[in-house]
Every structure is written in structure tokens, then in C-alpha cells.
Design a protein around this motif. Structure first.
Motif, PDB file in Angstrom:
ATOM      1  N   UNK A 370      -8.005  30.047 -96.439  1.00  0.00           N
ATOM      2  CA  UNK A 370      -7.709  28.806 -97.404  1.00  0.00           C
ATOM      3  C   UNK A 370      -8.768  27.661 -96.859  1.00  0.00           C
ATOM      4  N   UNK A 371      -9.542  27.220 -97.647  1.00  0.00           N
ATOM      5  CA  UNK A 371     -10.560  26.169 -97.571  1.00  0.00           C
ATOM      6  C   UNK A 371     -10.116  24.703 -98.346  1.00  0.00           C
ATOM      7  N   UNK A 372     -10.023  23.549 -97.701  1.00  0.00           N
ATOM      8  CA  UNK A 372      -9.436  22.313 -98.313  1.00  0.00           C
ATOM      9  C   UNK A 372     -11.051  21.466 -98.176  1.00  0.00           C
ATOM     10  N   UNK A 373     -11.362  20.773 -99.654  1.00  0.00           N
ATOM     11  CA  UNK A 373     -12.724  20.275 -99.400  1.00  0.00           C
ATOM     12  C   UNK A 373     -12.197  18.815 -99.975  1.00  0.00           C
ATOM     13  N   UNK A 374     -12.585  17.881 -99.572  1.00  0.00           N
ATOM     14  CA  UNK A 374     -12.414  16.420-100.002  1.00  0.00           C
ATOM     15  C   UNK A 374     -13.788  16.023-100.161  1.00  0.00           C
ATOM     16  N   UNK A 375     -14.116  15.394-101.445  1.00  0.00           N
ATOM     17  CA  UNK A 375     -15.404  14.753-101.926  1.00  0.00           C
ATOM     18  C   UNK A 375     -15.123  13.161-102.070  1.00  0.00           C
ATOM     19  N   UNK A 429      -8.696  22.801-103.088  1.00  0.00           N
ATOM     20  CA  UNK A 429      -8.412  23.942-102.070  1.00  0.00           C
ATOM     21  C   UNK A 429      -8.734  25.338-102.790  1.00  0.00           C
ATOM     22  N   UNK A 430      -9.423  25.918-101.984  1.00  0.00           N
ATOM     23  CA  UNK A 430     -10.062  27.428-102.529  1.00  0.00           C
ATOM     24  C   UNK A 430      -9.218  28.275-101.597  1.00  0.00           C
ATOM     25  N   UNK A 431      -8.851  29.196-102.218  1.00  0.00           N
ATOM     26  CA  UNK A 431      -7.883  30.193-101.815  1.00  0.00           C
ATOM     27  C   UNK A 431      -8.576  31.707-102.075  1.00  0.00           C
ATOM     28  N   UNK A 432      -9.159  32.296-101.028  1.00  0.00           N
ATOM     29  CA  UNK A 432      -9.788  33.289-100.974  1.00  0.00           C
ATOM     30  C   UNK A 432      -8.873  34.634-100.581  1.00  0.00           C
TER      31      UNK A 432
END
Length: 433
Positions: A370-375, A429-432
Motif C-alpha cells: 500500500x502506498x499513500x501519496x499526498x500532493x 492510495x495505491x494498492x499493489x
């Protein structure tokens, strides 16, 4: 005649063009080169580099207002893991000093436990008779009554268990260092060290012990407990709040194997008229909340608990300030980018190649990354490459902005890489898998 000649010259021209196209050596023209899009930068999850284990993300019941306790429907939305739920995994409740008020906690706690959450209970004041001022506001717990206070805490643990509620953790005091004008109790660091060192081992071993829950996660308060061998031995969770500061590392807690929990924070624009506030202003404050979660994860904290989970400035509407009672709010969807996707037991892992334009963290669990990215910026961060770890072949993204709530998309995976654009002032949120 002129018309016939024109046709003739046209046909001759076509013939000449065909001959030129064929060429004398039967060679065809080269096709145009395919333009391959390259990422502006690539981030790569690193499962070999591990940090803290996540205990969860949560919110509190109606500490001072039972009408704000979650109903069965609210609990499903808050703690459920269905496609439209928020996935919170920690529920914070109050320990009333008056035992006649304990009963009101049973129903919301039972609803929360249907979703296997952890429940932490915090006292705002000991029974007033145990304090120097015989009052629920301010004053301090008399040292001669430390043993009776332990009995009070243990009685609460027993009461809840008898009613089908197993507590996960219990706190000694909510905000011992805050000069409150409401239900409260003053503790110095030395007093709490003495209490934990001399009486902490008498607290029911069915629950973990959390302390000090100071107003702004005071280093002085927390480290005083951790630096004393006896008090540290009787504390399991280093807990604190974020009012006026407190975001930072706690190396002594990590060295001594203590979990680090942020157990209370709220933002509500500091205005009485939430209804009249601009939606973009509310969203900017929500991004501030998200950044505090991002930072806490980077400091190896294990849990993050918001204030009321049901309030007009929180996750589920309470019917005030223009909100619809029981409706999931924008701030709830934003918080769920952590709480829904990063489950208890997941581990934060390394993330190589991060951009200064984005705030990103990565986690691993259940065979997923899981990757959480805030811009937080005003511009789209374009052509971001995300490399999938070995064995993972698909990706799903979920985006929340000022105008969208956890919108799902399926980035195309090519040679183990996805290319994405991250919208301005958004959380993704990216779910790989």
C-alpha cells in the motif's frame, strides 16, 4: 480536349508516384519511431526495509455527549471494511469517574467490537473523593489514594468484560498537563512516574497500560516515565496528543519496545460557523490532518486516533452545522486513505525515489503493498512512475480531492511499472497486488 489531357497527365502522375514509391531496390520507407513515455521520476517500494508495525487508526465516542456515540449504522460505516466504509480499527472511550455512567458505554463498545477493533479507555478524572480538592475539575490524586485509584480502573475493566467488552488498553489520565476548566486532573511527571513504578503492576494484566497522554506529546513527560526502569516496565504504550506540537520521534520508546500512539487530535477551523466556511478552506485543513498522519508514520508511530468519530468536523455527520446525521463526511473519506487500506498488523516499509513534491509512505501486509501519496501543492505532479515489487502484477488507485471521494481507477501495468498523475491538493492510495 483539354479535359482529356488533364486526365492523362493526372494518370501519368499517379504512375510516376507509384514507381517512386516502389523504388528501384524494392525498399519500403521506415515506419515512424514509437514515442515511449518516460516517468519524471520513479518511486520503488522496498519490502526489505521495515519500520514499525501498525496497530491501527481510530476515533473516539461521544466523550461528553452520549448523543454522539455511534449507532449500529454509524459503527458499520466507521469500523466496517465494505467498499463504502472507513475501516477504523481503534475506538477510544472515556472512563467516567461515576460508576453509574458506565452503562452508557456498553452499547457503542459492543457495536465497535463486532468489527474486531481495539478499544482504549481514558479517564478524565479519578473519583473526586480521591483527589485533594474533592472536585472533578483540576486538583490532583492524593498519593495515599493511589491504590484505590488502581481499584477504580480495575473495576472498570471488570465491568466492561462482564458486559461483553474486552478492553485492549487503559490510560492513567487524559492530558495530565493541561490546565482545563472541565473534568480533569493534574499530574506532574514525577507523580505519574511514582504511580506507575509503585502501582502500575497492579493494573489488570488483561489490558495494556498507556501513558501519559499529555497535551502535546511532551518529551519531558514521556521520557521521564521511560527513563525510570520501574515505571517504564509497567507502561506498554507511549501515548500523547498533538495540540500545539508533539510530532517527533521517541527513540527511548522504540529502544524499550513500547508502542507509540497518538490518542487525540482535532481541527475545526477554530470557528463557530462551520456551515458558513468555504469548502476549500475545510479541505486545506483536512490536508493538514493528513500531513500529521504522514509525519507520525514517518516517526515510527504505531497508531493515530482522531477525536470524535461522529461530529460535523470529523468522519460522520452529527446533524449539526449543515451536516447530515449518519452520513460519511469528506474528512472521513480522507482519513480512510490510511484507516481503510492500512490494516492492523501491516508494516511500514521503505520507499526509494520519493519526490519532494509529494508526501508518501508505503506499507506491506496480506500479500499487498500500500502506498499513500499526498500532493499538498497547487499543481499536478505528472508522470510519476511506481515500480511494483517482485510478484505483484496489478494496481488500483483511490483518489480524494475537494470534489471527489475515494474514486477508484486501475492504472495499466507495463513491465512492472505504472505511470500516474497525482492531482493537486489530493490524497491517493495505491494498492499493489
Amino acid at each position: 480536349m483539354k479535359h482529356i489531357q488533364s486526365i492523362k497527365y493526372f494518370l501519368l502522375g499517379l504512375t510516376a508516384m507509384g514507381f517512386m514509391a516502389c523504388g528501384g531496390d524494392d525498399e519500403s520507407p521506415e515506419p515512424p519511431e514509437e514515442v515511449v513515455e518516460e516517468p519524471a521520476f520513479t518511486v520503488t517500494p522496498d519490502p526489505a526495509t521495515t519500520y514499525q508495525t501498525i496497530d491501527g487508526f481510530g476515533g473516539a465516542n461521544g466523550i461528553f455527549n452520549n448523543s454522539l456515540n455511534p449507532t449500529a449504522s454509524d459503527a458499520q460505516k466507521a469500523f466496517g471494511t465494505g467498499s463504502g466504509d472507513l475501516g477504523l480499527s481503534i475506538f477510544r472511550i472515556k472512563i467516567p469517574y461515576n460508576q453509574s455512567d458506565w452503562q452508557a458505554l456498553i452499547a457503542p463498545a459492543q457495536e465497535a467490537l463486532k468489527y474486531n477493533v481495539k478499544i482504549i479507555a481514558s479517564p478524565w478524572s479519578p473519583p473526586p473523593a480521591l483527589k485533594n480538592n474533592n472536585d472533578p475539575v483540576r486538583g490532583y490524586l492524593l498519593e495515599s489514594n493511589y491504590g484505590e485509584y488502581v481499584d477504580h480502573l480495575n473495576a472498570f475493566v471488570d465491568f466492561m468484560e462482564t458486559n461483553g467488552v474486552d478492553l485492549y488498553a487503559i490510560s492513567i489520565q487524559n492530558e495530565p498537563d493541561w490546565e482545563a476548566t472541565y473534568e480533569s486532573c493534574d499530574w506532574t511527571a514525577d507523580q505519574m512516574v511514582t504511580f506507575l513504578a509503585d502501582y502500575g503492576d497492579q493494573i489488570d494484566d488483561r489490558v495494556l497500560v498507556a501513558a501519559p497522554e499529555s497535551l502535546n506529546f511532551s518529551d519531558d513527560f514521556t521520557n521521564a516515565i521511560l527513563s525510570n526502569n520501574e515505571s517504564a516496565q509497567n507502561m506498554d504504550i507511549a501515548a500523547g496528543h498533538l495540540y500545539g506540537g508533539g510530532l517527533g520521534p521517541f527513540p527511548i520508546a522504540e529502544q524499550k519496545g513500547k508502542a507509540i500512539w497518538m490518542t487525540e487530535y482535532l481541527l475545526n477551523l477554530n470557528v463557530g460557523d462551520w456551515r458558513g466556511a468555504d469548502e476549500s478552506t475545510k479541505w486545506e485543513e483536512t490536508l493538514t490532518m493528513l500531513n500529521s498522519i504522514h509525519e507520525s508514520m514517518g516517526y515510527n508511530w504505531n497508531a493515530y486516533i482522531w477525536w470524535y468519530l461522529k461530529r460535523y468536523y470529523s468522519f460522520i455527520g452529527d446533524g449539526e452545522q449543515g451536516t447530515t446525521r449518519g452520513l460519511i463526511l469528506k474528512r472521513g473519506y480522507a482519513f480512510s486513505h490510511y484507516s481503510y487500506f492500512i490494516r492492523p498488523g501491516y508494516t511500514r516499509i521503505g520507499l526509494q525515489g520519493n519526490s519532494s513534491s509529494l508526501r508518501m509512505t508505503a506499507y506491506e501486509g496480506d500479500g499487498k503493498v500500500i502506498i499513500v501519496a499526498i500532493n499538498p501543492g497547487a499543481s499536478t505532479v505528472s508522470d510519476v512512475g511506481i515500480s511494483l515489487p517482485s510478484g505483484l502484477t496489478s494496481a488500483t488507485s483511490y483518489t480524494t480531492t475537494l470534489t471527489s471521494d475515494r474514486v477508484e481507477a486501475s492504472p495499466e501495468v507495463e513491465e512492472g511499472l505504472i505511470m500516474v498523475d497525482i492531482l493537486p491538493r489530493s490524497v491517493v492510495t495505491f494498492v499493489l497486488e
